[in-house]
Design a protein around this motif. Sequence first.
Motif, PDB file in Angstrom:
ATOM      1  N   GLU A  27       1.574  -5.010  -6.884  1.00 16.01           N
ATOM      2  CA  GLU A  27       2.634  -4.634  -7.666  1.00 16.01           C
ATOM      3  C   GLU A  27       2.785  -2.982  -7.521  1.00 16.01           C
ATOM      4  O   GLU A  27       3.948  -2.538  -7.596  1.00 16.01           O
ATOM      5  N   MET A  28       1.778  -2.460  -8.197  1.00 16.16           N
ATOM      6  CA  MET A  28       1.983  -0.959  -8.301  1.00 16.16           C
ATOM      7  C   MET A  28       2.067  -0.396  -6.828  1.00 16.16           C
ATOM      8  O   MET A  28       2.690   0.535  -6.626  1.00 16.16           O
ATOM      9  N   ARG A  29       1.477  -0.856  -5.825  1.00 15.47           N
ATOM     10  CA  ARG A  29       1.850  -0.367  -4.465  1.00 15.47           C
ATOM     11  C   ARG A  29       3.092  -0.410  -4.106  1.00 15.47           C
ATOM     12  O   ARG A  29       3.790   0.280  -3.506  1.00 15.47           O
ATOM     13  N   ALA A  30       3.606  -1.602  -4.110  1.00 17.38           N
ATOM     14  CA  ALA A  30       5.267  -1.844  -4.153  1.00 17.38           C
ATOM     15  C   ALA A  30       6.119  -0.983  -4.773  1.00 17.38           C
ATOM     16  O   ALA A  30       6.978  -0.299  -4.197  1.00 17.38           O
ATOM     17  N   ALA A  61      -4.364   7.983  -5.668  1.00 19.55           N
ATOM     18  CA  ALA A  61      -3.987   8.584  -4.254  1.00 19.55           C
ATOM     19  C   ALA A  61      -3.788   7.499  -3.410  1.00 19.55           C
ATOM     20  O   ALA A  61      -2.982   7.384  -2.521  1.00 19.55           O
ATOM     21  N   LEU A  62      -4.425   6.284  -3.642  1.00 15.24           N
ATOM     22  CA  LEU A  62      -3.968   4.950  -2.722  1.00 15.24           C
ATOM     23  C   LEU A  62      -2.620   4.617  -3.180  1.00 15.24           C
ATOM     24  O   LEU A  62      -1.854   4.009  -2.483  1.00 15.24           O
ATOM     25  N   LEU A  63      -2.089   4.743  -4.538  1.00 13.41           N
ATOM     26  CA  LEU A  63      -0.842   4.575  -4.823  1.00 13.41           C
ATOM     27  C   LEU A  63       0.332   5.624  -4.545  1.00 13.41           C
ATOM     28  O   LEU A  63       1.061   5.850  -5.448  1.00 13.41           O
ATOM     29  N   ALA A  64      -0.372   7.036  -4.204  1.00 13.45           N
ATOM     30  CA  ALA A  64       0.388   8.042  -4.098  1.00 13.45           C
ATOM     31  C   ALA A  64       2.141   7.795  -3.443  1.00 13.45           C
ATOM     32  O   ALA A  64       2.157   7.071  -2.423  1.00 13.45           O
ATOM     33  N   GLY A  65       2.896   8.147  -4.208  1.00 20.57           N
ATOM     34  CA  GLY A  65       4.302   7.958  -3.833  1.00 20.57           C
ATOM     35  C   GLY A  65       5.226   9.101  -4.369  1.00 20.57           C
ATOM     36  O   GLY A  65       4.690  10.107  -4.956  1.00 20.57           O
TER      37      GLY A  65
END
Length: 427
Positions: free
Chosen positions: A286-289, A318-322
């Motif tokens: 969900e965080m990625r989206a 950083a994996l979730l960087a947006g």
Amino acid sequence: MPKAMLTRAHRRRAILAAVLVLAAGGLAGCAESAAQVTSAPPPEPLAPCAWWYGIGQPPSQNALKLAAQRYEVVVLNADQGAAMRKLHELNPQIKVLVYKDLSSTRNYPGAVVDGKDAQFLPTGIGYVAAQQQHPEWFATDNHGNRIEWQGYPRHWQMTVWDPAYQQAWSSAVVSEVQQQGWDGVLADNDFNSLSHYSAAVLAGTSSASETDRKLRDGLDAFLSLVGDAFQKAGKEFVPNVSETHLTPGRWTAHSRFGGAMEENFGFREDAGSGGLLTFRGNEFQEMRAQAALGESRLLLVTRTRSEQQDRAGYASAALLAGPRTCWTPATTDDYRNPEWSPLQNSGLGEAVDAAGRLANGVWTRTFTNGWVAVNPTSATQTVTPPPGLVAAGEQRQSTPSASPTSSAPPAPVRLAAADGLVLVKPK
């Protein structure tokens, strides 16, 4: 592992958005959605920005000057309006949110002064006002006793499920935010279970699970009411939502009004011997989206008492960087210091692919100036980085044997459980 094979930025971003939306299960029709993503790519997914959860000691003038240079988002207590205005003066782009608790009222010194509620409260409803005008807003247990939070003296649980309490909190906080000039609110204690604060069973419920369900349902409705009010006011509303790995959809639902805070991001399970809790359940997907959409803030906090925790936290962020992903270490429990990690100066640049998961459970992601990996499992794993990179913070120059154009194959690296890697191009 993911590889950066595209050379044009707009193609990278289009593919990144498509992959992330697919991962989140958001496509109703592949052809139609792909066309929409290609025609309107999201903003650049930059390395995590820095933010300051400044609810400890009142900030000094030097701290404010440094904060204006370092941070994209700052959270301050309600009685620090002058500090908020100074930050806006020093950096008109910075966002300063005011701290307010959703679930308690408080009567410790400072919240109550000379028998009266303070002018600027850490909560939405003052203790004295509730005591005199709405005593029914104090939650009680099955014995009729008010519920004081264990470990937090003079913090009293309120009836977050009561529409009258919800409306009063919303009206008071929206009005204060508008009048004082805050950019929005950080709403604390959007929690999953009362057990973190009390073993009490709420009046009208027969068990701890029923108590928790009543609180969660109440907070769901509370968040909708307050979030709508802040959106209409043009202000940000960011709740500190807890344990979303336990309830699929909760992170998405509670972050839809401007973002959400995860106060235990990159937390290690089993008293420090297990994997990373953030990656369990549906929370990370969900965080990625949300990060990919770039419409809401991810305010992430990692408790760091070691370099390993620092690496794991920053690399996971950083994996979730947006466009609106911010991370901070926390070296104290009371947030008394402006925090900064050397990794926040690593210069990763822009993400050129989506985070990908290897067969052994390790996650990796490539950036224009580097690469990160996170091992969220409870066992050491092996990963092979791209060639020509060095650990963030190393200053050695590239040489013929270690240059990005070297023909030598990269060597595998053993990555410890709950650890991360942050590698960058050598300077």
